[in-house]
Scaffold this motif. Structure first.
Motif, PDB file in Angstrom:
ATOM      1  N   PRO A  36      37.695  32.645  33.016  1.00  0.00           N
ATOM      2  CA  PRO A  36      36.774  33.647  33.563  1.00  0.00           C
ATOM      3  C   PRO A  36      37.365  35.037  33.696  1.00  0.00           C
ATOM      4  CG  PRO A  36      36.434  31.576  34.683  1.00  0.00           C
ATOM      5  CD  PRO A  36      37.600  31.371  33.754  1.00  0.00           C
ATOM      6  N   ARG A  54      35.236  39.527  41.679  1.00  0.00           N
ATOM      7  CA  ARG A  54      34.837  38.122  41.523  1.00  0.00           C
ATOM      8  C   ARG A  54      34.028  37.693  42.746  1.00  0.00           C
ATOM      9  NH1 ARG A  54      37.554  32.903  39.299  1.00  0.00           N
ATOM     10  NH2 ARG A  54      38.860  34.347  38.133  1.00  0.00           N
ATOM     11  N   THR A  77      33.308  29.907  41.465  1.00  0.00           N
ATOM     12  CA  THR A  77      33.149  31.266  40.969  1.00  0.00           C
ATOM     13  C   THR A  77      31.729  31.423  40.459  1.00  0.00           C
ATOM     14  OG1 THR A  77      35.463  31.559  40.365  1.00  0.00           O
ATOM     15  CG2 THR A  77      33.862  32.905  39.184  1.00  0.00           C
ATOM     16  N   TYR A  82      30.918  38.530  33.552  1.00  0.00           N
ATOM     17  CA  TYR A  82      31.087  37.095  33.333  1.00  0.00           C
ATOM     18  C   TYR A  82      30.237  36.334  34.339  1.00  0.00           C
ATOM     19  CZ  TYR A  82      33.080  32.434  32.966  1.00  0.00           C
ATOM     20  OH  TYR A  82      33.227  31.089  32.805  1.00  0.00           O
ATOM     21  N   ASN A 126      29.585  32.295  35.474  1.00  0.00           N
ATOM     22  CA  ASN A 126      30.062  30.923  35.339  1.00  0.00           C
ATOM     23  C   ASN A 126      28.942  30.024  34.802  1.00  0.00           C
ATOM     24  OD1 ASN A 126      31.227  28.405  35.605  1.00  0.00           O
ATOM     25  ND2 ASN A 126      31.516  28.513  37.815  1.00  0.00           N
ATOM     26  N   ASP A 128      39.588  27.744  36.992  1.00  0.00           N
ATOM     27  CA  ASP A 128      39.359  28.579  35.819  1.00  0.00           C
ATOM     28  C   ASP A 128      39.711  27.881  34.511  1.00  0.00           C
ATOM     29  OD1 ASP A 128      38.543  30.523  37.558  1.00  0.00           O
ATOM     30  OD2 ASP A 128      40.004  32.033  36.933  1.00  0.00           O
TER      31      ASP A 128
END
Length: 360
Positions: free
Chosen positions: A121, A258, A272, A283, A285, A294
């Motif tokens: 990520p 994040r 995440t 990004y 998830n 991750d």
């Protein structure tokens, strides 16, 4: 209804167990067994040979989880049967092995390499930021995080260096370091022991360069920071922050943020969710229902991308030519450090003219 694509392992060690566990949670892949020649108890069907596995389980593709010394032979055998493969890294142990492997299977286009680092990520978000143009043209990537071909993959990908020849200079030093964690967990060993650090510069030409900095076990040793720097013509990315020039006489520092849910009274899960830059989500998830770290997210992403490629529903996730190029440069780093001489990589058969400037 989601179409399911089957695969089988060749070899079944630490990495394969992780992939097997993740696959059980994915809707479009299913594991049908593992080729393990030495009889032992496994949590899935065991086959004594690849031929037995292909005849009995009929997997759509294979995932190799073997030492580099044994991997290439299996790749050749699988391609001879016309079966796609996701290969362990590196696909062959040395340059001669890479050349023999490419000569044997390169034209078939059936081999992908299990290089997942650009899918983590944080790295995927950094890559998206760099490709957005916020720092202009990337000119240098510095990585102090993971070893050899994995680090080279990050450098090449973030720099968009393609298969350009690299001129490599390297040094190696040894110093004491406590090693509190390894693959098995806490070592409970407080004694500093000699650890080797390799630092290399990579010159890809055209103003593009890389810096490689790795200490033994740095991937797991939390006493060493992971550092990544991407320098560009209009700014710089350092770990999770970017300095850039959005307008005349205006220099801004913008964080990559994040969103990790599950803290305090955020009770909607523990994972995440996104990584963003200002109002832009870099990004998201794809597995919000799972409490995956991750590396697990990246591995699951790679496995699903391979299944989609096998079904003809997606592009090749990481072709053998890219994995071979990563290892070619990694071997040059090792040679330069071992000999204290400058090493320049050659243009190999897997590196056609279209690949010298871009991986695209």
């Amino acid at each position: 209804m989601t179409s399911r694509t089957s695969f089988a392992f060749v070899g079944f060690g630490f990495r394969a167990r992780t992939i097997w566990r993740l696959a059980a949670e994915l809707p479009d892949v299913t594991c049908v067994g593992a080729v393990v020649r030495t009889p032992r108890e496994l949590p899935l069907p065991r086959f004594a040979s690849l031929a037995d596995c292909l005849a009995s389980a009929r997997p759509d593709f294979l995932v190799t989880a073997l030492p580099a010394s044994a991997n290439a032979e299996i790749l050749v055998e699988a391609v001879a049967h016309g079966v796609p493969v996701l290969s362990e890294t590196p696909p062959a142990p040395d340059l001669a092995g890479l050349r023999r492997l490419w000569s044997a299977v390169g034209a078939a286009g059936l081999v992908q390499v299990a290089e997942q680092y650009l899918l983590l990520p944080a790295h995927a978000a950094r890559l998206a930021a760099v490709r957005s143009g916020i720092i202009g043209t990337p000119t240098q990537v510095q990585v102090s995080s993971t070893q050899l071909y994995h680090a080279v993959s990050l450098i090449r990908g973030l720099l968009d260096a393609g298969h350009a020849p690299a001129t490599v200079r390297a040094t190696r030093t040894v110093a004491p370091l406590v090693d509190p964690l390894n693959r098995a967990g806490w070592t409970d060993d407080p004694v500093p022991r000699p650890a080797s650090t390799t630092i290399a510069t990579l010159d890809f030409g055209g103003g593009r360069s890389g810096l490689y900095d790795f200490t033994d076990n740095q991937t797991r040793n939390q006493l060493r920071f992971r550092r990544i720097l991407v320098r560009g013509s209009h700014g710089e990315l350092r770990d999770d922050e970017i300095t850039h020039l959005p307008a005349p006489r205006t220099v801004l520092r913008s964080p990559l943020v994040r969103r990790q849910i599950g803290h305090d009274l955020d009770l909607n899960g523990f994972h995440t969710e996104t990584i963003s830059l200002g109002t832009e989500v870099l990004y998201r998830n794809p597995y919000p229902q799972h409490r995956w770290n991750d590396d697990e997210i990246a591995t699951a992403t790679l496995l699903q991308a391979t299944a989609a490629w096998v079904r003809g529903a997606g592009p090749p996730p990481y072709p053998l030519a890219e994995g071979a190029q990563d290892h070619l440069v990694a071997l040059a780093i090792e040679e330069a450090a071992d000999t204290d001489r400058t090493v320049t990589t050659s243009t190999e058969d897997w590196s056609g003219p279209a690949r010298t400037g871009s991986k695209g």
